[in-house]
Design an enzyme around this catalytic site. Structure first.
Site, PDB file in Angstrom:
ATOM      1  N   SER A 159       0.844  -1.191   0.000  1.00  0.00           N
ATOM      2  CA  SER A 159       0.000   0.000   0.000  1.00  0.00           C
ATOM      3  C   SER A 159       0.878   1.239   0.000  1.00  0.00           C
ATOM      4  CB  SER A 159      -0.896   0.028   1.244  1.00  0.00           C
ATOM      5  OG  SER A 159      -1.674   1.209   1.258  1.00  0.00           O
ATOM      6  N   GLY A 195      -2.432   6.628   5.606  1.00  0.00           N
ATOM      7  CA  GLY A 195      -3.371   6.315   6.680  1.00  0.00           C
ATOM      8  C   GLY A 195      -3.426   4.830   6.955  1.00  0.00           C
ATOM      9  N   GLU A 248      -2.490  -1.563 -10.857  1.00  0.00           N
ATOM     10  CA  GLU A 248      -3.873  -1.220 -11.172  1.00  0.00           C
ATOM     11  C   GLU A 248      -4.804  -2.273 -10.569  1.00  0.00           C
ATOM     12  OE1 GLU A 248      -6.745  -0.316 -15.019  1.00  0.00           O
ATOM     13  OE2 GLU A 248      -4.623  -0.758 -15.335  1.00  0.00           O
ATOM     14  N   ASP A 262      -7.781  -4.676   0.568  1.00  0.00           N
ATOM     15  CA  ASP A 262      -8.644  -3.860  -0.268  1.00  0.00           C
ATOM     16  C   ASP A 262      -9.859  -3.593   0.585  1.00  0.00           C
ATOM     17  OD1 ASP A 262      -8.974  -2.423  -2.677  1.00  0.00           O
ATOM     18  OD2 ASP A 262     -10.517  -3.843  -3.299  1.00  0.00           O
ATOM     19  N   SER A 263     -10.237  -2.358   0.612  1.00  0.00           N
ATOM     20  CA  SER A 263     -11.329  -1.976   1.485  1.00  0.00           C
ATOM     21  C   SER A 263     -12.133  -0.869   0.842  1.00  0.00           C
ATOM     22  CB  SER A 263     -10.781  -1.523   2.847  1.00  0.00           C
ATOM     23  OG  SER A 263      -9.803  -0.520   2.674  1.00  0.00           O
ATOM     24  N   PHE A 292      -8.899   9.156   8.260  1.00  0.00           N
ATOM     25  CA  PHE A 292      -8.653   9.509   6.867  1.00  0.00           C
ATOM     26  C   PHE A 292      -9.823   9.004   6.034  1.00  0.00           C
ATOM     27  CE2 PHE A 292      -6.940   5.309   7.494  1.00  0.00           C
ATOM     28  CZ  PHE A 292      -7.157   4.627   6.315  1.00  0.00           C
ATOM     29  N   GLY A 293      -9.806   9.306   4.758  1.00  0.00           N
ATOM     30  CA  GLY A 293     -10.857   8.832   3.863  1.00  0.00           C
ATOM     31  C   GLY A 293     -12.231   9.338   4.270  1.00  0.00           C
ATOM     32  N   LYS A 311     -10.495   3.114  17.594  1.00  0.00           N
ATOM     33  CA  LYS A 311     -10.872   2.893  16.195  1.00  0.00           C
ATOM     34  C   LYS A 311     -10.234   1.612  15.667  1.00  0.00           C
ATOM     35  CE  LYS A 311     -10.435   4.631  11.550  1.00  0.00           C
ATOM     36  NZ  LYS A 311      -9.565   5.343  10.652  1.00  0.00           N
ATOM     37  N   HIS A 361     -13.261  -1.981  10.472  1.00  0.00           N
ATOM     38  CA  HIS A 361     -13.230  -3.092   9.527  1.00  0.00           C
ATOM     39  C   HIS A 361     -11.817  -3.638   9.368  1.00  0.00           C
ATOM     40  CE1 HIS A 361     -12.377   0.702   7.632  1.00  0.00           C
ATOM     41  NE2 HIS A 361     -12.083   0.173   6.460  1.00  0.00           N
TER      42      HIS A 361
END
Length: 196
Positions: free
Chosen positions: A7, A11, A39, A68-69, A153-154, A176, A181
């Site tokens: 990654s 974050g 990609e 992947d989230s 973040f996000g 958190k 998740h």
């Protein structure tokens, strides 16, 4: 165990570092090893996580951890889902993504703004590993009408944890990491590590 974390998201890297903590796993960001993002062409969270992990493992020769989230909003048929990071077009533009999400939910009543974050985490021992460890986690909540909080973040500023009445951006990082998740998926993965 030393592994590459597939990654470039700062974050996520910070969360992984906190979550791996005392696991005996040392995670190295793929960028530090000269690996660029691949990609994401998969049609599911699992496929994308596997693509990223195989790419990082192949280029570094190290075991690889990838996730992947995304955010899945019920009123939007699960969108932005796989496309959460690039929902507004540019990859990783959190402010634009939130703006587009709030616009899409304009006029939707609070009781129909249910959503969940989903994470799939994959650990490969090597690029051709036929038995990857795969763990998943979900965090259920609802989308707020406006941003709240400055942490995370996000989409964190617009994701409400209903049990605590706070947005993900208002919850301290230690809590958190237990609720999220990604935290739940990584906890499940840690339980699988003895299988290695």
């Amino acid at each position: 165990m030393r592994l590459v974390v597939a990654s470039g998201n700062r974050g996520k890297l910070a969360e992984f570092t906190d979550l791996l903590g005392d696991s005996g796993i040392e995670g190295i960001a793929q960028g530090e090893l000269g690996v660029e993002d691949i990609e994401e062409t998969g049609l599911t969270f699992v496929e994308n996580a596997l693509l990223k992990a195989r790419h990082a493992a192949r280029l570094t020769g190290l075991p690889a951890l990838a996730d992947d989230s995304g955010l899945c909003v019920d009123a939007l048929g699960g969108a932005p889902g796989l496309y959460s990071a690039r929902y507004a077009g540019g990859h990783g533009d959190a402010q634009a993504n939130i703006d587009k999400l709030l616009d899409a939910l304009h006029g939707v009543p609070d009781e129909l703004r249910s959503a969940h974050f989903h994470a799939t985490i994959v650990l490969l021992r090597h690029a051709e590993d036929p038995e990857p460890l795969i763990a998943q986690g979900s965090w259920h909540g609802r989308i707020l009408r406006a941003r709240r909080g400055t942490g995370g973040f996000g989409y964190d500023p617009v994701f409400l944890d209903p049990e605590r009445g706070r947005s993900a951006a208002e919850i301290d990082s230690a809590l958190k990491n237990r609720l999220s998740h990604r935290g739940l998926a990584l906890a499940a993965l840690r339980d699988m590590l003895p299988r290695l």
